[in-house]
Design a protein around this motif. Structure first.
Motif, mmCIF file in Angstrom:
data_model
loop_
_atom_site.group_PDB
_atom_site.id
_atom_site.type_symbol
_atom_site.label_atom_id
_atom_site.label_comp_id
_atom_site.label_asym_id
_atom_site.label_seq_id
_atom_site.Cartn_x
_atom_site.Cartn_y
_atom_site.Cartn_z
ATOM 1 N N TRP A 97 111.342 -12.372 -31.236
ATOM 2 C CA TRP A 97 112.278 -13.418 -30.816
ATOM 3 C C TRP A 97 112.746 -13.188 -29.381
ATOM 4 O O TRP A 97 112.854 -14.138 -28.589
ATOM 5 C CB TRP A 97 113.479 -13.452 -31.753
ATOM 6 N N LEU A 98 113.035 -11.950 -29.024
ATOM 7 C CA LEU A 98 113.444 -11.654 -27.655
ATOM 8 C C LEU A 98 112.327 -11.981 -26.666
ATOM 9 O O LEU A 98 112.582 -12.509 -25.565
ATOM 10 C CB LEU A 98 113.837 -10.176 -27.529
ATOM 11 N N ALA A 99 111.065 -11.671 -27.057
ATOM 12 C CA ALA A 99 109.927 -11.993 -26.188
ATOM 13 C C ALA A 99 109.796 -13.495 -26.000
ATOM 14 O O ALA A 99 109.537 -13.983 -24.888
ATOM 15 C CB ALA A 99 108.652 -11.403 -26.785
ATOM 16 N N LYS A 100 109.969 -14.274 -27.062
ATOM 17 C CA LYS A 100 109.883 -15.744 -26.967
ATOM 18 C C LYS A 100 110.930 -16.277 -26.000
ATOM 19 O O LYS A 100 110.639 -17.096 -25.108
ATOM 20 C CB LYS A 100 110.081 -16.365 -28.336
ATOM 21 N N LEU A 101 112.186 -15.804 -26.197
ATOM 22 C CA LEU A 101 113.270 -16.281 -25.337
ATOM 23 C C LEU A 101 113.015 -15.920 -23.879
ATOM 24 O O LEU A 101 113.267 -16.723 -22.964
ATOM 25 C CB LEU A 101 114.594 -15.688 -25.811
ATOM 26 N N MET A 102 112.475 -14.708 -23.629
ATOM 27 C CA MET A 102 112.216 -14.289 -22.252
ATOM 28 C C MET A 102 111.105 -15.130 -21.628
ATOM 29 O O MET A 102 111.226 -15.605 -20.485
ATOM 30 C CB MET A 102 111.841 -12.807 -22.216
ATOM 31 N N PHE A 103 109.994 -15.340 -22.388
ATOM 32 C CA PHE A 103 108.887 -16.133 -21.848
ATOM 33 C C PHE A 103 109.304 -17.590 -21.633
ATOM 34 O O PHE A 103 108.890 -18.230 -20.654
ATOM 35 C CB PHE A 103 107.684 -16.060 -22.783
ATOM 36 N N ASP A 104 110.116 -18.120 -22.533
ATOM 37 C CA ASP A 104 110.584 -19.494 -22.341
ATOM 38 C C ASP A 104 111.456 -19.598 -21.100
ATOM 39 O O ASP A 104 111.388 -20.587 -20.338
ATOM 40 C CB ASP A 104 111.384 -19.956 -23.570
ATOM 41 N N GLU A 105 112.300 -18.565 -20.884
ATOM 42 C CA GLU A 105 113.150 -18.574 -19.695
ATOM 43 C C GLU A 105 112.315 -18.489 -18.427
ATOM 44 O O GLU A 105 112.553 -19.227 -17.455
ATOM 45 C CB GLU A 105 114.130 -17.398 -19.765
ATOM 46 N N LEU A 106 111.332 -17.598 -18.432
ATOM 47 C CA LEU A 106 110.466 -17.465 -17.262
ATOM 48 C C LEU A 106 109.616 -18.709 -17.052
ATOM 49 O O LEU A 106 109.237 -19.049 -15.920
ATOM 50 C CB LEU A 106 109.563 -16.230 -17.413
ATOM 51 N N HIS A 132 98.555 -29.420 -25.641
ATOM 52 C CA HIS A 132 99.029 -30.809 -25.647
ATOM 53 C C HIS A 132 100.548 -30.881 -25.545
ATOM 54 O O HIS A 132 101.168 -31.881 -25.933
ATOM 55 C CB HIS A 132 98.564 -31.524 -26.912
ATOM 56 N N GLN A 133 101.180 -29.778 -25.076
ATOM 57 C CA GLN A 133 102.605 -29.724 -24.793
ATOM 58 C C GLN A 133 103.484 -29.826 -26.038
ATOM 59 O O GLN A 133 104.682 -30.121 -25.943
ATOM 60 C CB GLN A 133 102.997 -30.854 -23.811
ATOM 61 N N ARG A 134 102.909 -29.588 -27.240
ATOM 62 C CA ARG A 134 103.744 -29.618 -28.445
ATOM 63 C C ARG A 134 104.477 -28.293 -28.629
ATOM 64 O O ARG A 134 105.503 -28.240 -29.295
ATOM 65 C CB ARG A 134 102.889 -29.904 -29.686
ATOM 66 N N PHE A 135 103.938 -27.201 -28.074
ATOM 67 C CA PHE A 135 104.563 -25.881 -28.187
ATOM 68 C C PHE A 135 104.683 -25.259 -26.803
ATOM 69 O O PHE A 135 103.863 -25.541 -25.904
ATOM 70 C CB PHE A 135 103.742 -24.942 -29.072
ATOM 71 N N THR A 136 105.685 -24.396 -26.663
ATOM 72 C CA THR A 136 105.858 -23.673 -25.401
ATOM 73 C C THR A 136 105.037 -22.381 -25.449
ATOM 74 O O THR A 136 104.539 -21.965 -26.503
ATOM 75 C CB THR A 136 107.336 -23.313 -25.169
ATOM 76 N N VAL A 137 104.927 -21.752 -24.274
ATOM 77 C CA VAL A 137 104.235 -20.465 -24.222
ATOM 78 C C VAL A 137 104.969 -19.440 -25.096
ATOM 79 O O VAL A 137 104.356 -18.615 -25.784
ATOM 80 C CB VAL A 137 104.158 -19.957 -22.763
ATOM 81 N N GLY A 138 106.305 -19.506 -25.125
ATOM 82 C CA GLY A 138 107.085 -18.611 -25.975
ATOM 83 C C GLY A 138 106.801 -18.844 -27.447
ATOM 84 O O GLY A 138 106.750 -17.890 -28.244
ATOM 85 N N ASP A 139 106.600 -20.141 -27.805
ATOM 86 C CA ASP A 139 106.274 -20.444 -29.200
ATOM 87 C C ASP A 139 104.944 -19.812 -29.598
ATOM 88 O O ASP A 139 104.803 -19.246 -30.693
ATOM 89 C CB ASP A 139 106.205 -21.964 -29.411
ATOM 90 N N VAL A 140 103.948 -19.931 -28.701
ATOM 91 C CA VAL A 140 102.633 -19.355 -28.991
ATOM 92 C C VAL A 140 102.741 -17.832 -29.124
ATOM 93 O O VAL A 140 102.187 -17.225 -30.054
ATOM 94 C CB VAL A 140 101.620 -19.725 -27.882
ATOM 95 N N THR A 141 103.463 -17.218 -28.187
ATOM 96 C CA THR A 141 103.632 -15.761 -28.242
ATOM 97 C C THR A 141 104.321 -15.332 -29.532
ATOM 98 O O THR A 141 103.908 -14.380 -30.209
ATOM 99 C CB THR A 141 104.462 -15.284 -27.036
ATOM 100 N N LEU A 142 105.394 -16.059 -29.896
ATOM 101 C CA LEU A 142 106.136 -15.724 -31.103
ATOM 102 C C LEU A 142 105.288 -15.944 -32.347
ATOM 103 O O LEU A 142 105.332 -15.156 -33.302
ATOM 104 C CB LEU A 142 107.412 -16.565 -31.176
ATOM 105 N N PHE A 143 104.489 -17.027 -32.345
ATOM 106 C CA PHE A 143 103.647 -17.320 -33.501
ATOM 107 C C PHE A 143 102.609 -16.211 -33.709
ATOM 108 O O PHE A 143 102.390 -15.744 -34.834
ATOM 109 C CB PHE A 143 102.933 -18.666 -33.309
#
Length: 644
Positions: free
Chosen positions: A71-80, A306-317
């Motif tokens: 979760w911390l990684a997702k939040l960090m990647f989404d912020e970046l 297709h912009q349905r998920f963020t890079v953080g979402d992919v990393t978290l998944f």
């Protein structure tokens, strides 16, 4: 009059809790499985209460750790990923939090490893202590002369080493997996819900398959138990000092080594077959997991494109999938070990629930005043075996001596076991001053008996300890030990040893004090030590001497019997010897034949009877006469022993 005794039947309430059948074999079933699991889990917290609870807490926190990291990684990647709108301070704080969490997880892993080993060691000590305390509770010999019991005991010992730890580790693994999966479940449901169902299906299938393989592994372990016991037997023979002479003289090394290898091969082939099957099945499920993971990642990556998920979402998944699969894999692997452990632990639980086949009475064991009476005693070692004793009637008055004569297999040693209450008669009774031995406290009874057995023990202990074991409460009494040694004619020999009575009588073990090499005694010297051990109980009411001088030379035998005759004066004693001259001074001599008392009387009476005893005595006497001399008549010379 025939006296028949049967063991009391257990009442319904107590029988409901027994987890072993009447032969002592563990009952198979879910109820015993549950008892094994709860027993193992409970033992962990009894063996190491603080360590057990700390381990559970650390395991739970460690399970949540990877989800927190993800979760911390997702939040960090989404912020970046916000580019110029990113909050650098928040991104750095998230990175620091990730590093701190990672360090905490690493520390917890080390703490968990220490606590796990602490709990395992405490469990092994606790269970082994309880197992052999239970073995010591079996007062009779029936189980110890039963090969099936030794197989069960070996499996129980095997289970005591790792089974409880594996069961409790599985419980901890489940807790950790639940914490980990719970942390990631929301991610998969939010990103792509079918992934949760796919992972669950593949994990459950792998779990069921692993449990089936574990069941087969235990079945194989049970089937090859006798082979492993045989392997231990041949291994001990190849290294046993007493066997080394014959093995080398007769060239038996290769023969026994071949038997050892065959025993190992027969066991390992069956076990390898199960391992091969397990490898194939688990490899198949590993491949299935890889396919499921790859398919899920493709779906999510395509959605991100297709912009349905963020890079953080992919990393978290991806982290969630790896975490859930790792949790499932850990549970599946540990479940197999736990299932195998539970089935093995059945043997431990079943053995701990076994009832003693020799139930103790509660009547006191007073000094012997009247005498011993065997009343219509029947006995056999196995329900389907031959009768060893067939209605023995015999009376031994207090203060008198009874000599027991008979060919090999006549039942002499069996009668000794019954008198020591190592077995109970199947029919009839043995009475101590009119009281059935089965009604008396067995420990109190045995404290009134001193015995030298034909198959005496040689302990790898000091000379003092070897003798002192005959009366453990007085084992430290040096004067008593030396008095017993003098009676047995071994005192002078032991005093001349390098450390006197403190010398280690073993060439296998080093001295516990200074690691010096011990010494070994001759067969006759060991027999005297065993005799001294039985004489430690100087106040014993009944003295049993079963072939006490079979390994002695004629002069030593004569000296021993003179000393014993003085020691036995006024004591109740049972004497067994194939050298009939050693029994001729007994008050009564009983001849056992076909499990019954065929002749009874003094030496003179039996010689006058001219039956089996006279025939055996004459054969031995003839061996001492010059070649060509005729056999003496049954006259005064023969009875006075001049022909011997």
């Amino acid at each position: 009059m025939s006296v028949t005794r049967t063991a009391p039947a257990p009442d319904e309430d107590s029988a409901a809790d027994v987890s072993a059948d009447r032969e002592g074999n563990p009952i198979r079933g879910g109820r015993l499985r549950l008892r094994a699991v709860t027993s193992a889990m409970g033992l962990q917290f009894r063996a190491a209460p603080i360590g057990g609870w700390l381990l559970l807490a650390v395991t739970t926190v460690s399970g949540v750790g990877p989800a927190v990291m993800a979760w911390l990684a997702k939040l960090m990647f989404d912020e970046l990923g916000r580019g110029g709108h990113a909050d650098a301070g928040r991104a750095v704080a998230l990175g620091v939090a990730m590093a701190t969490t990672g360090a905490l997880i690493a520390v917890l892993a080390q703490v968990s490893g220490y606590l796990d080993e602490l709990v395992r060691q405490r469990l092994v000590v606790t269970i082994e202590r309880r197992l052999f305390a239970k073995v010591n509770e079996f007062r009779g010999l029936r189980r110890f002369e039963d090969p099936e019991f030794h197989d069960r005991l070996r499996l129980a010992q095997q289970a005591s080493q790792d089974a409880p730890h594996n069961i409790t580790t599985f419980g901890q693994q489940v807790v950790q997996a639940v914490a980990s999966i719970g942390g990631f479940l929301g991610v998969m449901l939010a990103v792509w819900p079918p992934m949760a169902a796919l992972l669950l299906a593949s994990g459950v299938a792998a779990l069921i398959s692993r449990l089936a393989i574990a069941r087969r592994q235990v079945e194989v372990s049970e089937a090859v138990s006798a082979k492993y016991r045989r392997r231990l037997f041949y291994r001990s023979l190849l290294t046993e000092p007493r066997a080394a002479k014959e093995i080398r003289l007769f060239g038996l090394g290769g023969f026994l080594h071949g038997r050892l290898v065959n025993a190992i091969s027969g066991a390992t082939e069956a076990e390898l077959a199960v391992v091969r099957r397990s490898t194939l099945v688990q490899s198949g499920f590993a491949l299935l997991n890889g396919v499921v993971t790859g398919f899920g990642i493709l779906v999510v990556v395509a959605g991100a494109a297709h912009q349905r998920f963020t890079v953080g979402d992919v990393t978290l998944f991806i982290a969630a999938v790896a975490g859930v699969q790792g949790a499932f894999t850990g549970v599946v692997l540990q479940a197999g070990m736990a299932a195998e452990a539970v089935r093995l632990f059945d043997h431990y639980v079943g053995l701990m629930a076994d009832r003693d086949d020799l139930v103790t009475g509660h009547a006191p064991a007073p000094p012997l005043r009247g005498g011993l009476e065997l009343r219509d005693v029947w006995f056999r070692y196995d329900q389907n075996g031959p009768w060893v004793l067939r209605g023995v009637d015999l009376t031994l008055p207090a203060g008198s001596s009874l000599g027991l004569v008979g060919v090999n297999g006549a039942g002499k040693s069996t009668l000794v076991k019954l008198l020591c209450r190592l077995y109970d008669p199947e029919r009839g009774a043995i009475l101590w001053d009119g009281v059935d031995l089965r009604d008396m406290d067995v420990d109190a009874l045995r404290r009134r008996i001193g015995a030298t057995f034909q198959d005496y023990m040689t302990y790898d202990l000091t000379a003092h300890e070897n003798i002192g074991l005959g009366d453990l409460p007085r084992a430290e009494d040096g004067d008593r030990v030396r008095t017993a040694a003098r009676l047995a004619g071994i005192d002078a020999t032991l005093r001349r040893l390098p450390h006197g009575y403190d010398t280690q009588l073993s060439r296998v073990h080093l001295d516990e004090e200074d690691d010096s090499t011990g010494v070994t005694l001759s067969g006759g010297q060991w027999q005297r030590v065993a005799l001294a051990r039985s004489l430690m109980r100087s106040d014993a009411d009944l003295l049993i001497l079963d072939e006490p001088s079979s390994g002695l030379d004629p002069e030593a035998e004569h000296q021993i019997h003179r000393a014993l005759a003085e020691h036995r004066a006024g004591r109740t004693s049972l004497l067994i010897s194939h050298r009939l001259s050693a029994l001729r001074d007994a008050d009564l001599i009983a001849v056992l034949q076909d499990g019954r008392v065929a002749e009874l009387g003094s030496h003179d009476d039996l010689m006058d009877l001219d039956g089996g005893y006279a025939r055996l005595f004459g054969l031995q006497a003839a061996g001492y006469q010059p070649a060509g001399a005729s056999r003496p008549a049954h006259g005064a010379n023969d009875r006075n022993g001049e022909s011997l």
